[in-house]
Design an enzyme around this catalytic site. Structure first.
Site, PDB file in Angstrom:
ATOM      1  N   HIS A 162      -2.777  41.413 -56.868  1.00  0.00           N
ATOM      2  CA  HIS A 162      -2.027  42.240 -55.927  1.00  0.00           C
ATOM      3  C   HIS A 162      -2.688  43.607 -55.804  1.00  0.00           C
ATOM      4  CE1 HIS A 162       1.603  43.390 -53.677  1.00  0.00           C
ATOM      5  NE2 HIS A 162       1.460  44.576 -54.251  1.00  0.00           N
ATOM      6  N   ASP A 202      -1.000  37.105 -57.852  1.00  0.00           N
ATOM      7  CA  ASP A 202       0.025  38.054 -57.415  1.00  0.00           C
ATOM      8  C   ASP A 202       1.376  37.360 -57.500  1.00  0.00           C
ATOM      9  OD1 ASP A 202       1.723  39.759 -56.072  1.00  0.00           O
ATOM     10  OD2 ASP A 202       0.476  39.955 -54.286  1.00  0.00           O
ATOM     11  N   SER A 218       2.263  44.974 -49.034  1.00  0.00           N
ATOM     12  CA  SER A 218       3.165  44.932 -50.185  1.00  0.00           C
ATOM     13  C   SER A 218       4.605  45.237 -49.740  1.00  0.00           C
ATOM     14  CB  SER A 218       2.653  45.911 -51.249  1.00  0.00           C
ATOM     15  OG  SER A 218       3.344  45.760 -52.446  1.00  0.00           O
TER      16      SER A 218
END
Lengths: 323, 345
Positions: free
Chosen positions: A290, A260, A160
């Site tokens: 995500h 995501d 991320s």
């Protein structure tokens, strides 16, 4: 929230149990996350792994940086290492939250992992967090012998926002020419502050990460002088998607998740790396969202974890176990 | 997920905790879980070993056990601490259980109950149903799982706003409509001389409907609006509306029946679904709204517009002379003009 009919059943069920997080209220978001992490770490076993809590000097006059350094017990020869950068939208999370991941990597691949506790935005906006990651990379490389590390087999990876920081660190390493990075592992990376992709426009209420959170995240990270997606002064080390030259970067594994908002910027980055002659493995997992890898028992999460480990194994030239 | 998701142990055994457990298993059904994903997900939630035993066609027994990390056939094998039969129709097709070391948790019974229901839904032997059968299952479901399964099969998001349309016409032909107003893959279904359609609330074109009904001598009743997953609760309101049609009024919206729609036979109708009641509640929150309601009451009591106007003139005069008991009935000049302008049927 939308129902997302393509969601994997195990992940869909997990969503009903995820705690509510409000990324606009950072103190609350940090508390929620840290409480969850504490529960998670409570019964964690470190059997067979040595954890050293080290500090290294910050870049320039920056404060010292804590690094959690994991190695297998009783190893003599220099080890390949993964410099791991945790996620959390540049503004939440800790290196310790990744202890379970680091332990798994050390046990399964027999390599070292250095998990860096970079300073968080908005208290420390760019370039502070990136400088901490880059300082960790150069320090590990310079002190390879002391740390028991093979300086030719250093991978940089993150998830991320950590994936974005990893990509930025690797770009800077290429440009500075001091540390040869052998491999980059970019999991669901946050790369582009301009937020102009289809997935970023479409996913406004996806679980764990969505467009409103992404907007906040970049505001936190790029600081008060940031004027928004059209801001021409954003550094390519902050938002690696802004880099126009992606040549001479190390082999890359990049994964994205179907639901995501970061999906399309990840795929686009992988494609541009390929077009620049970089060896890339790109994997987009269907039915996922995500951070759905947190649901570690789900079949698709296991596939994703195995794929990423195999890529890292190949990237660092770690022999496969003989089956 | 260890710790990053609420586990059964962290959920309170109150109604919110129970709703979360129900939602958890509903999501599995809605997204097409199989037996292995059911077991993995159940073990992750329960945070202990879970098991399922099913009886095959030739009487063979299959046992699957899974721990909270998704490992199969984990050791040690403990005696089941909570168990429940999987019932298909009247037949026991197997059972599910959990092996909780230590003390039983308050929500264990609930969890195993939902596991058994979900397993039954997964194990139900079935050929793929046609879209018509799925539509029938959605409008006349046997249980809540049937609703979710039908929504998934018909590619309808359960929260989609829909209405049920019941029509009858000479020759039993379906009412023709230009743009297809059906959500997802739903189809029209025939039942006891009636034609039932599920339509997207947003695509319902009133003028076209009136024209089609007039052209084909059809009678059409339209239900109150609902989420697709609640459509079955409102089929009755469409039928009731249809029963109120006449040659002069071939199309009746249940909305237009006001509180009369509460007379619909079948399940109790949530008052919040009836637009008139909702509107009246909204009005009662403001001074001007209360005045408007009072005016309406005068009209309803008087029976005709003229009598209402007379009555209001009278009460206003009384109020002016100072009788406080008349205050609620009185209307301002603007209210009187409003009632004068209104198009009463």
């Amino acid at each position: 929230m939308s129902q997302f009919p393509t969601l994997d059943p195990e992940l869909a069920a997990s969503i009903t149990m995820l705690p509510e997080g409000d990324f606009s209220d950072l103190p609350a978001a940090r508390t929620t996350l840290n409480d969850m992490v504490d529960t998670m770490l409570a019964d964690l076993s470190f059997d067979g792994v040595l954890l050293q809590e080290l500090t290294i000097p910050g870049l320039g006059g920056d404060p010292d940086i804590a690094v959690r350094f994991f190695t297998p017990d009783n190893v003599q020869e220099p080890l390949p290492v993964l410099l791991w950068i945790h996620g959390g939208g540049f503004a939440v999370g800790t290196a310790a939250s990744c202890d379970p991941y680091c332990l798994d990597i050390v046990r399964e691949l027999g390599i070292a992992v250095a998990s860096v506790d970079y300073r968080l935005a908005p208290e420390t906006p760019f370039p502070g967090p990136l400088d901490d990651c880059y300082a960790a990379l150069t320090h590990i490389h310079a002190h390879a012998a002391e740390w028991g590390i093979d300086p030719a087999r250093i991978a940089v990876g993150g998830q991320s926002a950590g994936g974005g920081l990893a990509a930025g660190t690797v770009l800077k390493a290429r440009d500075e020419g001091l540390v040869p990075v052998a491999f980059q592992l970019l999991e669901i990376p946050e790369l582009d502050d301009r937020l102009h992709t289809v997935s970023m426009a479409e996913f406004i209420d996806t679980p764990l990460w969505n467009r409103p959170n992404a907007i906040l995240s970049w505001r936190y990270y790029l600081g008060e002088s940031y004027t928004g997606p059209a801001d021409p002064s954003v550094s390519l080390y902050a938002a690696p998607s802004r880099a126009t030259d992606l040549s001479a970067l190390p082999p890359t594994y990049l994964c994205t998740m179907e639901l995501d908002p970061l999906r399309d910027e990840g795929i686009d980055y992988a494609l541009r790396l390929l077009q620049a002659g970089v060896s890339v493995e790109l994997h987009s997992f269907s039915g996922t969202f995500h951070g759905s890898g947190l649901v570690a028992t789900a079949e698709v999460s296991r596939r994703a974890a195995a794929e990423s480990r195999n890529a890292l194994r190949r990237g660092l030239r770690v022999p496969s176990p003989v089956l | 997920m260890q710790g990053l998701m609420y586990r059964l142990a962290e959920l309170d055994a109150d109604s919110a905790g129970m709703v979360r457990v129900i939602d958890y298993f509903d999501a599995l059904v809605r997204h097409g879980a199989d037996a292995t994903s059911l077991l993995r997900a159940s073990a992750a939630l329960a945070d202990c070993v879970v098991g399922i035993e099913t009886t095959g066609k030739v009487g063979s027994r299959d046992v699957l056990r899974c721990d909270r990390r998704g490992q199969w056939s984990p050791l040690p094998q403990l005696a089941p601490t909570t168990a429940k039969d999987i019932v298909l129709g009247d037949v026991v097709a197997g059972r599910v259980w959990i092996e909780r070391p230590g003390e039983k948790l308050p929500l264990d019974d609930m969890l195993v109950d939902r596991m058994a229901l979900t397993a039954a839904s997964i194990l139900q032997p079935r050929r793929p149903l046609t879209d018509t059968e799925q539509t029938r299952n959605l409008l006349f479901p046997v249980d809540e799982f049937a609703v979710l399964t039908a929504c998934a099969a018909l590619r309808i998001e359960p929260s989609t706003a829909v209405r049920v349309l019941v029509s009858t016409m000479a020759g039993g032909v379906r009412l023709p409509m230009s743009a297809d107003p059906a959500p997802g893959r739903s189809t029209g279904i025939e039942m006891a001389g009636e034609h039932l359609d599920l339509v997207l609330d947003s695509r319902l074109r009133e003028s076209e409907l009136y024209q089609a009904a007039a052209t084909h001598s059809a009678c059409v009743g339209i239900s109150l609006a609902a989420k697709a997953s609640d459509a079955h609760l409102l089929v009755g309101t469409a039928r009731f509306a249809r029963s109120q049609t006449s040659e002069r009024t071939p199309v009746v919206y249940a909305d237009d029946l006001g509180a009369l729609v509460l007379l619909t036979p079948g399940p109790r109708i949530d008052h919040a679904r009836i637009p008139d009641i909702v509107r009246a509640l909204e009005l009662s929150k403001s001074e001007s709204g209360i005045e408007l309601l009072a005016t309406l009451r005068v009209y309803l009591r008087s029976g005709t517009l003229r009598a209402a106007a007379d009555s209001m003139h009278c009460t206003t005069a009384v109020w002016r002379t100072g009788s406080p008991s008349c205050r609620i009935m009185s209307g301002s000049a603007s209210m009187r003009s409003r009632i004068g302008r209104a198009q009463w049927p």
